[in-house]
Enzyme design. Structure first.
Site, PDB file in Angstrom:
ATOM      1  N   ARG A   1      38.611 -17.186  21.968  1.00  0.00           N
ATOM      2  CA  ARG A   1      38.564 -15.887  22.859  1.00  0.00           C
ATOM      3  C   ARG A   1      37.845 -16.020  23.947  1.00  0.00           C
ATOM      4  NH1 ARG A   1      38.269 -13.331  17.391  1.00  0.00           N
ATOM      5  NH2 ARG A   1      40.169 -12.024  16.968  1.00  0.00           N
TER       6      ARG A   1
ATOM      7  N   HIS B   1      27.299  -2.412  14.678  1.00  0.00           N
ATOM      8  CA  HIS B   1      26.306  -3.661  15.207  1.00  0.00           C
ATOM      9  C   HIS B   1      25.651  -4.341  13.848  1.00  0.00           C
ATOM     10  CE1 HIS B   1      23.950  -6.233  17.355  1.00  0.00           C
ATOM     11  NE2 HIS B   1      22.901  -6.022  16.688  1.00  0.00           N
TER      12      HIS B   1
ATOM     13  N   GLU C   1      51.865 -11.772  17.493  1.00  0.00           N
ATOM     14  CA  GLU C   1      51.277 -10.447  17.087  1.00  0.00           C
ATOM     15  C   GLU C   1      51.868  -9.010  17.452  1.00  0.00           C
ATOM     16  OE1 GLU C   1      47.552 -10.671  19.002  1.00  0.00           O
ATOM     17  OE2 GLU C   1      48.313 -11.330  20.814  1.00  0.00           O
TER      18      GLU C   1
ATOM     19  N   CYS D   1      45.463 -16.730  13.340  1.00  0.00           N
ATOM     20  CA  CYS D   1      44.058 -16.492  13.825  1.00  0.00           C
ATOM     21  C   CYS D   1      43.510 -15.178  13.553  1.00  0.00           C
ATOM     22  CB  CYS D   1      44.053 -17.024  15.206  1.00  0.00           C
ATOM     23  SG  CYS D   1      45.022 -15.988  16.320  1.00  0.00           S
TER      24      CYS D   1
ATOM     25  N   ASN E   1      45.791  -9.174  13.274  1.00  0.00           N
ATOM     26  CA  ASN E   1      44.801  -8.037  13.688  1.00  0.00           C
ATOM     27  C   ASN E   1      45.816  -6.917  14.323  1.00  0.00           C
ATOM     28  OD1 ASN E   1      42.997  -9.523  12.640  1.00  0.00           O
ATOM     29  ND2 ASN E   1      41.844 -10.151  14.623  1.00  0.00           N
ATOM     30  N   ASP E   2      46.587  -7.667  15.428  1.00  0.00           N
ATOM     31  CA  ASP E   2      47.396  -6.679  16.174  1.00  0.00           C
ATOM     32  C   ASP E   2      48.841  -6.512  15.228  1.00  0.00           C
ATOM     33  OD1 ASP E   2      46.112  -5.717  18.467  1.00  0.00           O
ATOM     34  OD2 ASP E   2      46.062  -7.818  19.259  1.00  0.00           O
TER      35      ASP E   2
ATOM     36  N   ARG F   1      44.071   0.132  15.025  1.00  0.00           N
ATOM     37  CA  ARG F   1      43.188  -0.677  14.262  1.00  0.00           C
ATOM     38  C   ARG F   1      41.717  -0.695  14.202  1.00  0.00           C
ATOM     39  NH1 ARG F   1      43.280  -6.604  17.712  1.00  0.00           N
ATOM     40  NH2 ARG F   1      41.418  -7.027  17.256  1.00  0.00           N
TER      41      ARG F   1
ATOM     42  N   ARG G   1      42.810 -19.496  24.123  1.00  0.00           N
ATOM     43  CA  ARG G   1      43.808 -18.542  24.508  1.00  0.00           C
ATOM     44  C   ARG G   1      43.544 -17.960  25.779  1.00  0.00           C
ATOM     45  NH1 ARG G   1      43.560 -13.172  20.725  1.00  0.00           N
ATOM     46  NH2 ARG G   1      41.554 -12.713  21.916  1.00  0.00           N
TER      47      ARG G   1
HETATM   48  C1  PEP Z   1      44.801 -10.671  16.417  1.00  0.00           C
HETATM   49  O1  PEP Z   1      45.511  -9.817  16.924  1.00  0.00           O
HETATM   50  O2  PEP Z   1      45.033 -11.135  15.373  1.00  0.00           O
HETATM   51  C2  PEP Z   1      43.900 -11.608  17.144  1.00  0.00           C
HETATM   52  C3  PEP Z   1      43.591 -12.707  16.739  1.00  0.00           C
HETATM   53  O3  PEP Z   1      43.587 -11.277  18.592  1.00  0.00           O
HETATM   54  P1  PEP Z   1      42.592 -10.040  18.785  1.00  0.00           P
HETATM   55  O4  PEP Z   1      41.751  -9.845  17.366  1.00  0.00           O
HETATM   56  O5  PEP Z   1      41.602 -10.870  19.587  1.00  0.00           O
HETATM   57  O6  PEP Z   1      43.209  -9.138  19.297  1.00  0.00           O
HETATM   58 MG    MG Z   2      45.235  -9.589  19.018  1.00  0.00          MG
END
Ligand code: PEP
Ligand code: MG
Length: 575
Positions: free
Chosen positions: A298, A191, A433, A504, A456-457, A467, A334
């Protein structure tokens, strides 16, 4: 001079006196002798009502300061106070152990906190901290002690040193007087780290208990880039850091002044720099930082911290509020991306051995039309005279895109039949992703108007590394050649059929990666708002041919470290 090493949680240099914050609950006057359970239960009930009231007020204050997404933690705190199992344990301590309410709260909350801690996962460690935060609040109320006010009443600028800072601590602190944070515990997703990044306060976390021995008032330097803290630095070091701090402040001032210009390279190649948001408050913050629109809204935050799925009407109001903030700028909404690390207890997803590979996002929505269709209706209704675009998450196959589009077409036909207005030309995109989607990008591109790469994914699935697991974090590298090749493939496949490609995931706002992404032809960069000024400035400092050369050379490297060495040789990566 003494040097402490920790994790670089939030960039920047802070220089100032140490302020040691080690709050202890003062519950000294516990009732002596046996207690009367009925009286203790009544005290407990009153304390819970008061705690709920305090938390509701803190939530409102935090929404204004850090946005709904970060403030939502206080909704979770309120939920702890109505958790039947937890409360039953507190009451059991009172009724069976004849414990005073303070002790009962401490014992019961601690049992649960330790159970979460034993899971050894950063996410659950944080929830343990939250439980202790709520426990402390309740015990203060029971003991008649005022809420800890020392951080609210700070009157001169300081660097805060703490074991860790709870959401209650950061919410009530006088942020204008906080130059930096140093914490003994906590990781990069703690946090404290998240709030420090939102507020742009330099922070080093996870330093170890040693940092708590710093003398109150001792002169400190916090280097949030390198994750180091210097105590009693010599004059030369102090002068060097002051220069760096002032140069950074001047650069940020200039970048912010230029951030409201459209993003373009030095030779005029236009790209879009947009923001990732979770609500109307963060949309407004994003515009203030120079966002040209929103590349990722999101929506799952509207579904979290509640007891049931939000109705179509509730969703419409939220989506429309964001759309109204953006006017005619693009707003990519999304659809629900729940599952994985984001659970909704009221959906009964059930225990999964591998939640990140499980029933999540589009998979769950396609199986639950009663959730998916109202969301699509709400988004479409919000699109009237606005630039709303729809994006489906976690697409892995052609059939999933086609099925999602069929549902959308059905919902559009219903709205048309009901005479409900919506924009019939809403652009439709998918997140890329999942590696399978990246590899069949040429097959998927004709089906959609755009792609947005969710790194990210994509990184976690490509590298087979969770992750949120610190132990395999060394594998999680956006500059890994496998990741760069997939991105190149996706952009080329989309461009071949005239579709645009955004990104993103966090990589879009990674200043090391931006020159490569620009050179690969990425059209839209969607990032956390505070990074926008620096990203636009970096893009403006390069020509397109320069970026293309950087991308080609990066793609010829064999490892992420070789790519980084190359970027360092150009002065584009941290030394
Ligand atoms: C991603 O996976 O890059 C993404 C933007 O989605 P989230 O981080 O919400 O899984
Ligand atoms: Mg994602």
């Amino acid at each position: 001079m003494k040097t402490y090493q920790g994790l670089a949680a939030s960039g920047g240099i802070a220089i100032g006196p140490a302020y040691i914050y080690l709050p202890e609950v003062q519950c000294a006057q516990l009732p002596c002798g046996p207690v009367e359970p009925a009286a203790e239960l009544a005290r407990l009930e009153r304390a819970i009502v008061e705690a709920q009231k305090q938390l509701a007020a803190i939530y409102e204050k935090s929404v204004a300061e850090v946005g709904e997404e970060a403030a939502a933690i206080f909704l979770a705190h309120q939920e702890f106070l109505s958790d039947p199992e937890l409360l039953a344990e507190v009451k059991r301590q009172i009724q069976e152990q004849h414990a005073p309410a303070e002790t009962a709260v401490e014992t019961a909350f601690e049992i649960y906190a330790q159970q979460l801690e034993a899971l050894e996962d950063a996410y659950y460690q944080e929830r343990a901290l939250d439980l202790r935060d709520v426990s402390r609040r309740l015990r203060r109320i029971l003991a008649g002690v005022q809420d800890q006010e020392t951080l609210t009443n700070l009157t001169s600028p300081v660097i805060i040193i703490a074991r860790d800072l709870t959401p209650s601590d950061t919410a009530q602190m006088n942020k204008r007087m906080v130059l930096g944070f140093c914490t003994a515990t906590g990781g990069l997703t703690s946090h404290t780290a998240i709030i420090a990044r939102i507020l742009g306060i330099p922070a080093v976390v996870g330093i170890g208990e040693d940092i708590l021995n710093v003398q109150p008032g001792a002169p400190l330097i916090v280097d949030g880039h390198e994750g180091i803290v210097l105590e009693n630095a010599d004059e030369d070091t102090m002068t060097k850091y002051k220069k760096q701090r002032d140069a950074e402040a001047e650069r940020q001032r200039k970048e912010k002044a230029a951030a409201h210009k459209p993003a373009a390279t030095a030779d005029g190649h236009r790209v879009e720099v947009v923001a990732n948001i979770a609500d109307a408050a963060s949309a407004q913050i994003a515009l203030d930082f120079g966002a040209e629109g929103v590349g990722l809204f999101r929506t799952e935050y509207l579904f979290l911290n509640r007891q049931s799925v939000p109705t179509e009407e509730e969703q419409y109001r939220d989506y429309r509020a964001v759309a109204d903030v953006l006017g005619n700028r693009p707003l990519i909404i999304r659809t629900l991306d729940i599952g994985g690390d984001k659970q909704l207890p009221y959906l009964n997803i059930g225990q999964e051995a591998n939640p990140f590979l499980g029933w999540r996002a589009i998979r769950l929505c396609l199986d639950n039309p009663h959730i998916f269709e109202p969301q699509l209706r709400a988004i479409l209704r919000a699109s009237v005279e606005r630039n709303v675009q729809i994006m489906f998450p976690m697409i892995a196959t052609l059939e999933e895109v086609q099925r999602a589009k069929e549902v959308l077409a059905r919902v559009q036909a219903q709205l048309a039949q009901e005479g409900v207005p919506f924009d019939p030309h809403t652009q439709i995109g998918i997140m890329v992703e999942v590696p399978s989607a990246a590899l069949i990008a040429d097959i998927l591109a004709p089906e959609v108007d755009f792609f947005s790469i969710g790194t990210n994914d994509l990184i976690q699935y490509t590298m087979a590394c969770d992750r949120v697991n610190e132990k395999v974090a060394y594998l999680y590298d956006p500059l890994h050649p496998a990741v760069l090749r997939l991105i190149q493939h996706v952009i080329q496949a989309a461009h071949r059929v005239g579709k645009w490609v955004g990104m993103c995931g966090e990589m879009a706002g990674d200043l090391e990666a931006i020159p490569i992404l620009l050179g690969l032809g990425l059209d839209e960069f969607s990032m956390n708002a505070p990074t926008i000024p620096a990203a636009k400035s970096l893009i403006a400092s390069l020509t397109l041919p320069q970026a293309q050369e950087i991308a080609q050379t990066a793609l010829s490297k064999r490892t992420a470290e070789e790519v980084r060495d190359y970027l360092r040789s150009l002065g584009l990566a941290q030394q």
